[in-house]
Enzyme design. Structure first.
Site, PDB file in Angstrom:
ATOM      1  N   GLU A   1       0.797  -1.218   0.000  1.00 60.49           N
ATOM      2  CA  GLU A   1       0.000   0.000   0.000  1.00 60.49           C
ATOM      3  C   GLU A   1       0.834   1.274   0.000  1.00 60.49           C
ATOM      4  OE1 GLU A   1      -4.090  -1.600   2.119  1.00 60.49           O
ATOM      5  OE2 GLU A   1      -2.407  -0.987   3.399  1.00 60.49           O
TER       6      GLU A   1
ATOM      7  N   LYS B   1       5.780  -2.154   1.683  1.00 58.80           N
ATOM      8  CA  LYS B   1       5.106  -2.140   2.980  1.00 58.80           C
ATOM      9  C   LYS B   1       4.982  -3.531   3.578  1.00 58.80           C
ATOM     10  CE  LYS B   1       0.771  -1.075   5.333  1.00 58.80           C
ATOM     11  NZ  LYS B   1      -0.622  -0.593   5.221  1.00 58.80           N
TER      12      LYS B   1
END
Length: 730
Positions: A428, A496
């Protein structure tokens, strides 16, 4: 349990954390609460329009705490017994003990209960009084509640949520009955011991609330209310037993994860119970602003579901039925974005409409639609349950997802491949990228499954499904022999969480061992060490697949950075000085599981297994997603289990300090198998047989071992598969 040994399923402490988010939880398939909290949640009961949709706060009579007014500094202890699904708080004074037990009844899912037991320890005859301190008020900021007439001695309130999820949509109802709770309880001078029981029933109808309360009262009158819960819970635990011989910390983590995940699923033999999905923080969390507001994500389908499927396929089916019930909402999502078929929401509540407060995720993180369908594929391969698809709406969902993917792709004349553009991958940190490797690979898998399912159901296969599955682009760097995360990804860019590594597992995207290794090597050092808990479990599975067991262990150890309070290995409050330990970390009995210094505090606070999303304590708490990833290391990493159309593959590998793994109830094609694995030997026994699907184990060497009910079969540890026996007739 100060030495870390003892019963791995019993967690104890003498103090609880100051942060109330980290208190343990008790949950059933319909009700959940944190201990000592003044609210509870009911499954499927959301309030607020999309963007503000959250679990409705239901006032809870269960959140009281005992106090001993006449005792000077009494000893207190807290325990979570994962074998009985019961939390307890005990006060011990020189002349008596007072014990508070709290549980969510496993088979009566609309019922929660607690008891207070005072027991005299000496020969005195003076009364013993325990205060019950409660913040309970029968009001809610999310529900319009009205008092009703008492029922069988219980108080009664009922009402509806204030704001529907979608305009003009239903407002879920709540009906609650509870035993009145006094401010104190007294053991009379002539009494040696006494137990008081208090019930709370919550349901969507007055009839169900009263039925559950009456059933609880009858059991309490017979002295078997708690015992009936324990029997139901124990039966579930026996049917989903996973045991390993290894470090105490790992065994404790295993039992903690099983407790929380099994608490979230419906009981067996409950076909009439509507299941409302599993959110990252579980049913006990999800009020406004907390734990993603109780929404359902891909966490359910990708991280939690495979474990449930392997151990309890009936509950796995209930999870899929939740997605089927929300299909119309998913169709509306696709239509509003200009596409065909069904686009499942990034965040789902009761209707299947997108309820994510931030538009970018709902618009771009579209891989969730493929994640949902992958769960359906895994279920079908494991059960061959065609009824779900022929009669219960499964095929309509499969078809709608395939239609969505076809409409979402565009043809690239330059590359002569189909592209999916403008997405957010699982990583993300990126948005509006083209050809996310994971998104495109899961879309391909969706289309292949849809085509296979159509053939199995004797339905026509649209040509475009197979054409687009063949021609969709999955980025690959021919020079470096790895999968770039998306078009334009440069090696070394931070990531991430687990993304490309998911191509190897669970997607099982075709690739060589060299490419699998290169993907792991490329992304492991650039993945954010503070990222979500489930990430490291997928690196661990990847290294186990390549038989790099020590590298797998180092990744699994990172998971412990996301386990926190309230119960501690030393049985008391956390020792702040432990953060000053040396760089080598601490060890559990010799060389077993040495933890890096930055992970010391979370491991020191290991015992109760409240997982947090991120290792710095931020994000969701009671993070079922991280637990699901951790369990997949054990159930799919250590065993090498892979769910395929041709069979359940196995290829075991585990670290040096684990000597045996036993899974007592592997479900496959209607059979139940007990599978025990050591480095030298695999032993299998069918404990419940399906006459429709007799099984055999086939090794890579070609050796075949028929699997008969009640007959144990063993062979040297080696790769193989469990499959339907072609040569045996029922």
């Amino acid at each position: 349990m100060a030495d870390g040994e003892g019963d791995p399923g019993m967690f104890t402490a003498t103090a609880l954390p100051g942060d109330p988010r980290l208190l343990p939880t008790v949950t059933s398939a319909f009700l959940g609460t944190r201990v000592f909290r003044d609210i509870l949640h009911a499954a499927g009961v959301y309030s607020g329009a999309a963007g503000d949709t959250h679990r409705a706060d239901v006032p809870s009579p269960l959140g009281l705490r005992m106090a001993a007014p006449d005792a000077h500094s009494p000893d207190e202890s807290f325990a979570l017994d994962t074998w009985t699904g019961t939390f307890s708080h005990r006060i011990q004074s020189p002349g008596y003990t007072a014990t508070h037990q709290l549980y969510a009844h496993h088979s009566l899912v609309h019922l929660m209960a607690f008891s207070i037991t005072i027991r005299r320890l000496d020969g005195s005859t003076h009364p013993v009084t325990i205060q019950l301190r409660s913040l309970f008020v029968p009001q809610s900021r999310d529900l319009d509640l009205t008092p009703g007439p008492d029922f069988q001695g219980a108080h009664y309130i009922y009402g509806q949520t204030l704001v529907p999820e979608v305009e003009g949509g239903p407002r879920p109802a709540v009906h609650m009955l509870w035993t009145p709770i006094p401010q104190s309880l007294t053991l009379g001078g002539e009494e040696r011991e006494r137990c008081w029981e208090f019930l709370t029933a919550v349901a969507g109808s007055e009839e169900e609330a009263k039925r559950s309360y009456s059933a609880g009262l009858a059991l309490a009158a017979a002295g078997s209310l708690h015992r009936s819960h324990v029997r139901a819970w124990a039966a579930l635990r026996r049917g989903c037993s996973v045991e390993l011989d290894g470090p105490p910390a790992l065994r404790q983590a295993l039992h903690g994860c099983l407790y929380y995940l099994l608490s979230a699923i419906p009981p067996r033999d409950s076909p009439g119970l509507l299941f409302h999905g599993i959110s990252p923080g579980g049913l006990s969390n999800g009020t406004r602003g907390e734990d993603y507001w109780g929404h359902v994500f891909w966490d359910q389908d990708t991280w939690i579901f495979p474990n449930i499927l392997l151990l309890c396929p009936e509950a796995a089916r209930a999870i899929l039925q939740y997605r089927i019930r929300t299909l119309e909402g998913a169709r509306r999502n696709a239509q509003e974005q200009g596409y065909e078929g069904a686009k499942f929401p990034w965040e789902s509540a009761a209707t299947g409409r997108e309820v994510c407060p931030e538009e970018i995720y709902g618009a771009q993180e579209i891989h969730v639609t493929g994640d949902v369908l992958m769960a359906f594929e895994q279920y079908y391969c494991t059960t061959q349950d065609q009824k779900l698809f022929r009669e219960d709406g499964g095929w309509e969902l499969v078809e709608a997802v395939a239609q969505y993917w076809c409409s979402r792709m565009v043809w690239s004349e330059e590359e002569q491949l189909y592209h999916i553009r403008g997405v957010m991958p699982p990583d993300e940190y990126r948005s509006q990228v083209d050809n996310s490797a994971y998104t495109n690979a899961v879309a391909r898998r969706s289309l292949n499954f849809a085509a296979d399912m159509a053939r199995d159901l004797l339905l026509p296969v649209p040509e475009e499904w197979e054409d687009r599955a063949r021609k969709i682009k999955v980025p690959f760097d021919e020079e470096r022999k790895y999968h770039p995360e998306y078009d334009g990804y440069s090696p070394g860019e931070p990531v991430k969480q687990a993304d490309v590594v998911l191509l190897g597992f669970p997607l099982m995207h075709p690739m060589s061992a060299e490419v699998r290794r290169n993907d792991l090597e490329m992304y492991e050092p650039v993945t954010d060490p503070a990222g979500p808990a489930m990430t490291w479990s997928m690196f661990a599975v990847g290294w186990l697949e390549l038989k790099e067991v020590q590298r797998a262990r180092s990744q699994l150890e990172k998971c412990f950075g996301n386990i926190t309070e309230p119960f501690k290995v030393d049985g008391g409050a956390a020792d702040p000085s432990c953060s000053q330990a040396g760089d080598k970390g601490i060890e559990t009995h010799g060389a077993a599981w040495s933890i890096p210094n930055q992970l010391l505090r979370p491991l020191f606070l290991l015992l109760e297994q409240v997982w947090v999303e991120n290792s710095d304590g931020s994000g969701a708490v009671n993070f079922l997603t991280g637990m699901g990833g951790f369990l997949q290391v054990i159930l799919f990493g250590f065993t090498g289990f892979r769910i395929t159309r041709s069979g359940l593959l196995f290829d075991p590998a585990f670290p040096d300090d684990i000597t045996k793994l036993k899974v007592s109830s592997v479900s496959y094609l209607g059979n139940k198998l007990e599978v025990t694995i050591t480095r030298e030997e695999i032993r299998m026994e069918v404990t419940e047989a399906s006459w429709d699907h007799p099984l055999e184990a086939v090794l890579g060497s070609g050796q075949r071992f028929p699997l008969w009910e009640g007959q144990s079969v063993s062979f040297p540890t080696a790769p193989g598969r469990i499959q339907r026996s072609p040569s045996r007739t029922p």
